[in-house]
Write a protein that holds these residues in place. Sequence first.
Motif, PDB file in Angstrom:
ATOM      1  N   VAL A   1      39.310 -31.527  26.804  1.00  0.00           N
ATOM      2  CA  VAL A   1      39.913 -30.410  26.065  1.00  0.00           C
ATOM      3  C   VAL A   1      39.751 -29.111  26.861  1.00  0.00           C
ATOM      4  CG1 VAL A   1      39.779 -29.026  23.967  1.00  0.00           C
ATOM      5  CG2 VAL A   1      39.470 -31.504  23.853  1.00  0.00           C
ATOM      6  N   GLY A   2      40.839 -28.349  26.962  1.00  0.00           N
ATOM      7  CA  GLY A   2      40.783 -27.053  27.635  1.00  0.00           C
ATOM      8  C   GLY A   2      40.747 -27.095  29.140  1.00  0.00           C
ATOM      9  N   SER A   3      40.986 -28.250  29.737  1.00  0.00           N
ATOM     10  CA  SER A   3      40.923 -28.344  31.200  1.00  0.00           C
ATOM     11  C   SER A   3      42.193 -27.834  31.872  1.00  0.00           C
ATOM     12  CB  SER A   3      40.657 -29.794  31.622  1.00  0.00           C
ATOM     13  OG  SER A   3      41.683 -30.646  31.138  1.00  0.00           O
ATOM     14  N   GLY A   4      43.293 -27.725  31.140  1.00  0.00           N
ATOM     15  CA  GLY A   4      44.533 -27.197  31.715  1.00  0.00           C
ATOM     16  C   GLY A   4      45.662 -28.197  31.795  1.00  0.00           C
ATOM     17  N   LYS A   5      45.618 -29.247  30.975  1.00  0.00           N
ATOM     18  CA  LYS A   5      46.675 -30.268  31.006  1.00  0.00           C
ATOM     19  C   LYS A   5      48.030 -29.688  30.601  1.00  0.00           C
ATOM     20  CE  LYS A   5      44.642 -32.925  28.048  1.00  0.00           C
ATOM     21  NZ  LYS A   5      43.493 -32.009  27.812  1.00  0.00           N
ATOM     22  N   THR A   6      48.064 -28.949  29.506  1.00  0.00           N
ATOM     23  CA  THR A   6      49.334 -28.383  29.031  1.00  0.00           C
ATOM     24  C   THR A   6      49.847 -27.319  29.981  1.00  0.00           C
ATOM     25  OG1 THR A   6      48.512 -28.759  26.778  1.00  0.00           O
ATOM     26  CG2 THR A   6      50.494 -27.430  27.011  1.00  0.00           C
ATOM     27  N   ALA A   7      48.937 -26.554  30.575  1.00  0.00           N
ATOM     28  CA  ALA A   7      49.349 -25.559  31.571  1.00  0.00           C
ATOM     29  C   ALA A   7      49.962 -26.242  32.788  1.00  0.00           C
ATOM     30  CB  ALA A   7      48.146 -24.703  31.980  1.00  0.00           C
ATOM     31  N   LEU A   8      49.411 -27.377  33.189  1.00  0.00           N
ATOM     32  CA  LEU A   8      49.987 -28.135  34.296  1.00  0.00           C
ATOM     33  C   LEU A   8      51.363 -28.669  33.915  1.00  0.00           C
ATOM     34  CD1 LEU A   8      49.800 -29.469  37.081  1.00  0.00           C
ATOM     35  CD2 LEU A   8      48.597 -31.381  35.995  1.00  0.00           C
ATOM     36  N   LEU A   9      51.513 -29.169  32.687  1.00  0.00           N
ATOM     37  CA  LEU A   9      52.821 -29.628  32.215  1.00  0.00           C
ATOM     38  C   LEU A   9      53.863 -28.518  32.287  1.00  0.00           C
ATOM     39  CD1 LEU A   9      52.358 -31.871  29.041  1.00  0.00           C
ATOM     40  CD2 LEU A   9      53.540 -32.441  31.162  1.00  0.00           C
ATOM     41  N   LEU A  10      53.473 -27.337  31.840  1.00  0.00           N
ATOM     42  CA  LEU A  10      54.385 -26.198  31.868  1.00  0.00           C
ATOM     43  C   LEU A  10      54.791 -25.867  33.296  1.00  0.00           C
ATOM     44  CD1 LEU A  10      55.862 -23.841  30.520  1.00  0.00           C
ATOM     45  CD2 LEU A  10      53.715 -22.543  30.611  1.00  0.00           C
ATOM     46  N   ALA A  11      53.818 -25.815  34.201  1.00  0.00           N
ATOM     47  CA  ALA A  11      54.110 -25.480  35.600  1.00  0.00           C
ATOM     48  C   ALA A  11      55.013 -26.524  36.245  1.00  0.00           C
ATOM     49  CB  ALA A  11      52.802 -25.337  36.374  1.00  0.00           C
ATOM     50  N   LEU A  12      54.748 -27.804  35.992  1.00  0.00           N
ATOM     51  CA  LEU A  12      55.580 -28.864  36.568  1.00  0.00           C
ATOM     52  C   LEU A  12      56.994 -28.820  36.018  1.00  0.00           C
ATOM     53  CD1 LEU A  12      53.076 -31.874  36.569  1.00  0.00           C
ATOM     54  CD2 LEU A  12      53.918 -30.603  38.551  1.00  0.00           C
TER      55      LEU A  12
END
Length: 236
Positions: free
Chosen positions: A97-108
């Motif tokens: 949790v909070g590691s940045g998975k969704t942020a990585l999805l957004l960037a990709l």
Amino acid sequence: MHRISRVWQPKVISRTLTLPLLRPYSSAIQPWKKTYPTTTVFANHQATVTLTQTRHHTGEFYSKPGTYSTRETGHQKLWSQRNFHERSFTIGIGGPVGSGKTALLLALSLRLRDSIELGVVTNDIFTQEDAEFLVRKEALPKERIRAVETGGCPHAAIREDVTANLGALEKLTRDIRTELQIKDMEQVVESPLVTPLPLLLCESGGDNLAANFSRELADLTIYVIDVAGGGKIPRK
């Protein structure tokens, strides 16, 4: 007082083993024999025991350990048996949790959406928070972002029972292909176009360091960790 004496006599057991011997730099295997004497003690009697073990098999000489992708159970073997028209190539994105998975999805999504067809499936326990975040940020068209509510431990939905995610990914593949086929029919072209297969990104719900994707669900896995959480996380 009577003294009872016992005579202990050592005896050698001859153990004969027939084993395969691998010749260096060759796949040929030759049998060989070697006797291993061992000493033991028997009381008031003598005995000779011979144990014989014979192993007959062949083997191969490997000059290096090899890589996972070239093994019979590796990526290439799995990919050769996969029907990508049923479920397109899927990249699993996992991490705590909070590691940045969704942020990585957004960037990709922002980086790749103009060059290839994309679809996203997110996982949350009791909400659709990550999917709603991507919709607000306009990462992809809303219809290409799907949400799965696991209702329990997130790792169970990506490893033990992948039914919910598998169904969402298969339906997303069909919907995107149908969308692209309709666009192709509306366009006037001299030759028929081959409908491309989308790239699917599946984000797991935040869980522990052992939450890995099942091979039945993800063809490739990206694991995101937060090094700010402590030195033990990247080490473990």
